[in-house]
Design an enzyme around this catalytic site. Structure first.
Site, PDB file in Angstrom:
ATOM      1  N   CYS A   1       1.083  -1.282   0.254  1.00 23.43           N
ATOM      2  CA  CYS A   1      -0.100  -0.152   0.427  1.00 23.43           C
ATOM      3  C   CYS A   1       0.648   1.127  -0.086  1.00 23.43           C
ATOM      4  O   CYS A   1       1.962   1.035   0.472  1.00 23.43           O
ATOM      5  CB  CYS A   1      -1.290   0.136   1.141  1.00 23.43           C
TER       6      CYS A   1
ATOM      7  N   TYR B   1      -4.983 -13.558  -4.924  1.00 23.60           N
ATOM      8  CA  TYR B   1      -4.217 -12.899  -2.890  1.00 23.60           C
ATOM      9  C   TYR B   1      -5.213 -13.700  -1.913  1.00 23.60           C
ATOM     10  O   TYR B   1      -6.720 -13.407  -1.873  1.00 23.60           O
ATOM     11  CB  TYR B   1      -5.015 -11.768  -3.231  1.00 23.60           C
TER      12      TYR B   1
ATOM     13  N   HIS C   1      -2.861 -12.540   4.746  1.00 27.02           N
ATOM     14  CA  HIS C   1      -2.821 -11.132   5.366  1.00 27.02           C
ATOM     15  C   HIS C   1      -4.067 -11.036   6.143  1.00 27.02           C
ATOM     16  O   HIS C   1      -4.717 -10.365   6.837  1.00 27.02           O
ATOM     17  CB  HIS C   1      -2.735  -9.383   4.658  1.00 27.02           C
TER      18      HIS C   1
ATOM     19  N   ASP D   1       3.925  -9.346   9.370  1.00 23.40           N
ATOM     20  CA  ASP D   1       4.391 -10.156   7.385  1.00 23.40           C
ATOM     21  C   ASP D   1       5.105  -8.584   7.971  1.00 23.40           C
ATOM     22  O   ASP D   1       6.801  -8.252   7.118  1.00 23.40           O
ATOM     23  CB  ASP D   1       3.478  -9.511   5.976  1.00 23.40           C
TER      24      ASP D   1
END
Length: 692
Positions: free
Chosen positions: A30, A169, A172, A265
């Site tokens: 991001c 994806y 997360h 992460d």
């Protein structure tokens, strides 16, 4: 032909129908820019491609209104109208010979639905992930079919936008595909729930759908969390994390593997060092022939070579290191290793996404300014070609960055620091528990300045106003920092509190420089934190080392609430608890005497007393602007002394973060030398003219 030990990092890698020019891979991350600031987003990613990253990825890109993440500034590919903005980014990356990747995402119950006003979706009924007073709706078979169609449509739009790599994806704990994989989220009893194979079904189907949708025109990447650091309650790399990779081993063209959630992460350097994900991702290459990319905040070229030669990774993934130095690959290729601007792992970049604004970086002040101001991380030349001489007073982050920028633009600098060490607050704070890597802010700038004949560096050089007048240097820059207040004034107490004058108070500066060890007190050390960032809790860690009782008092509900934005709040509070620190939240200081501190509940004003032998207040700071005041008193003498301007920068002008100080120094150098090509753009505007 000259060979380098790093040549292996510049070998091309085949990814399905595409080939990347080297092994440097900017994984999706991001930026706080996303669909609202597409030109800024494109410029930021394009600079990385220019700097040598072989693959440059978007951030997560919403595929449908039911994945609405408002107010976050992520990517968006809801319909054809979103294609042009993403095409800007793909073209900016490909213009430098790199591959452009897009991470498609449906966020499931991690979506907000605040803008789209559509019910959010999940494998099974569950509350919103954001604390909103609504729930996610359990998907029926029609919803699953529709979701598969949305993903296909988004993949086709990504292909039309020109992307080379399309992501599926599941990571997360933020995506619908991962939610279906996880037994704690998926309570279904049909063919999409229950057994491992059933929970894997949707992922397998979407992967096949995406491959069919783009054909041979795009490579397909899978981003998968292989471990969640939750033990039996989550994915484990040696159990279902491995099972997923084994089951789909040859299906995608690339495996992008990491740990989950985001706070795991992207751990800060305070809690994890370079390569911390390696134990969890090491197995992947053993069960697939497809290329593997992984992350670990890698900045060492030698570590990168080890990972490739050992068969751990095919591609070196990076998010934060690519932000700190977009030109890291080119610097390795050119043998300019000392010039690498290494990430310090502070997660100021992450705070941009958390605070819904274009991100910033402590090490790289040009981040987020590539389009808005035209700043380039490696270029400082401006339109003022005549060399000038500058006197900079203060060798902290603002002063050092200003000096570096000025010298890079062709000017001469005298940098004077009052103490016997460079770095200012960075030198002091990087010696605190867990913050050693923050010293890179000082080390990189000092090395840069030491290579330049145009930079004269002087330690132990405390200058007065008369000294500066005697120097007769035309441009004077004051970067004299700020000091922590000792009277309790901060967010909670807007006026001085008498208790801070009645108790034995130790300043944060003294505490950081051995004052806690030298303190002859034997009772409790009380840290009063009204700042809410890192310093108060790091000082609590430092205080524990004295062997004395440590009490942490804060008006906030939790320890260090602002560090939620850097993904470390829970770790910080857990660490203090583990160290035996007594935490008293939701209390402010009321009164005190020589040995007792009286606290007041921030809601009820109910009082309690605690023993206090040493009080360390971390509340707010005041600029060290006495030199500025003295110079202003002699402003009538400036002309005769040859002084044309005196400028304050950094904390002595407005106290803030280290990142803000670095940015201030860089902004000064850009502006005064003309390297600030144009006024900052106010924003990305929509054309509402009649012709539109």
């Amino acid at each position: 032909m000259t060979t380098s030990p790093y040549d292996i990092l510049f070998e091309p890698v085949r990814i399905g129908p595409k080939t990347t020019r080297n092994r440097f891979y900017q994984v999706p991350h991001c930026t706080g820019m996303g669909f609202r600031y597409p030109q800024a987003e494109a410029a930021h990613r394009g600079v990385k491609a220019e700097g040598g990253w072989g693959v440059v990825s978007t951030q997560e890109t919403e595929i449908h209104p039911s994945s609405d993440l408002t107010p976050a500034n992520e990517g968006r590919l809801w319909d054809d109208g979103d294609i042009p903005a993403l095409q800007l980014m793909a073209e900016a990356v490909q213009a430098h010979g790199s591959l452009a990747a897009i991470q498609l995402a449906h966020n499931g119950f991690h979506a907000t639905g605040r803008y789209a006003r559509q019910p959010i979706l999940a494998p099974s009924p569950t509350p919103s992930d954001w604390g909103d007073p609504w729930q996610a709706r359990a998907m029926d078979k029609a919803d699953i079919k529709a979701f598969r169609g949305w993903h296909v449509d988004a993949a086709k739009r990504a292909r039309r936008a020109g992307f080379d790599i399309v992501y599926v994806y599941a990571g997360h704990d933020m995506t619908l595909l991962q939610h279906f994989l996880l037994a704690r989220h998926n309570h279904r009893t049909d063919e999409y729930g229950g057994s491992f194979e059933n929970r894997l079904r949707l992922f397998r189907e979407v992967l096949a759908d995406t491959k069919e949708a783009v054909g041979d025109s795009c490579a397909i990447a899978v981003r998968l969390a292989v471990d969640e650091l939750m033990g039996e309650d989550g994915l484990r790399h040696e159990v279902e994390g491995r099972d997923i990779v084994e089951a789909l081993a040859e299906e995608p063209d690339l495996w992008d593997v990491n740990i989950s959630d985001w706070s795991n992460d992207s751990q800060t350097s305070r809690f994890a060092k370079e390569g911390y994900q390696e134990p969890y991702t090491a197995f992947v290459k053993s069960v697939t022939t497809k290329p593997v990319v992984g992350v670990g905040r890698y900045t060492s070229p030698d570590t990168m070579v080890r990972l490739v030669k050992s068969g751990h990774l095919d591609l070196i993934g990076a998010a934060r290191p690519s932000i700190a130095d977009p030109f890291l690959p080119n610097k390795i290729k050119d043998g300019r290793l000392e010039e690498i601007r290494e990430c310090i792992g502070c997660n100021i970049c992450v705070s941009g996404d958390q605070l819904l604004m274009p991100m910033r970086c402590t090490q790289n002040p040009t981040v987020g300014e590539e389009w808005r101001r035209g700043w380039h991380p490696e270029v400082m030349t401006g339109d003022k070609t005549a060399s000038e001489r500058f006197l900079i007073v203060g060798g902290g982050p603002a002063g050092m960055e200003a000096a570096r920028g000025l010298v890079a633009a062709g000017h001469e600098v005298v940098l004077a620091e009052a103490s016997d060490a460079w770095g200012g607050r960075v030198a002091i704070e990087s010696a605190l528990p867990g913050l050693a890597e923050w010293g890179r802010v000082r080390d990189w700038r000092l090395w840069q300045l030491q290579q330049k004949d145009a930079a004269d560096l002087y330690l132990q050089s405390r200058l007065s106003a008369s000294d500066i007048l005697d120097y007769g240097i035309g441009q004077v820059v004051l970067a004299t920092g700020a000091s922590w207040r000792l009277d309790g004034v901060g967010r909670t107490h807007r006026l001085p509190v008498a208790a801070f004058g009645a108790l034995p108070v130790l300043s944060p500066e003294s505490a950081m420089q051995g004052g806690l060890e030298q303190d002859d007190g034997s009772g409790p050390i009380v840290i009063y934190d009204d700042d809410g960032y890192y310093l108060g809790n790091v000082l609590a860690e430092l205080a524990v080392q004295t062997g004395r009782e440590v009490v942490f008092v804060t008006p906030e509900a939790v320890v260090a609430p602002w560090t939620t934005n850097t993904l470390e709040q829970e770790r910080i509070q857990a660490r203090l608890i583990g160290l035996g620190v007594t935490i008293i939240p939701l209390h402010k200081v009321a009164e005190g005497d020589s040995s007792t501190l009286e606290l007041a509940c921030v809601y009820s004003d109910a009082r309690r007393q605690i023993p206090c032998a040493t009080l360390v207040p971390v509340t707010s700071r005041v600029p060290n602007d006495a030199l500025w005041t003295n110079l202003k008193e002699h402003e009538a003498d400036w002309d005769a002394a040859g002084i044309r301007a005196v400028t304050r920068i950094g904390d002595c002008y407005c106290p803030g973060t280290i990142a803000a100080a670095v940015h201030a120094g860089h902004e000064y150098a850009r502006t005064v030398t003309g390297a600030q090509i144009a006024p900052p753009r106010r924003g990305e505007r929509v054309d509402l003219s009649p012709e539109r």
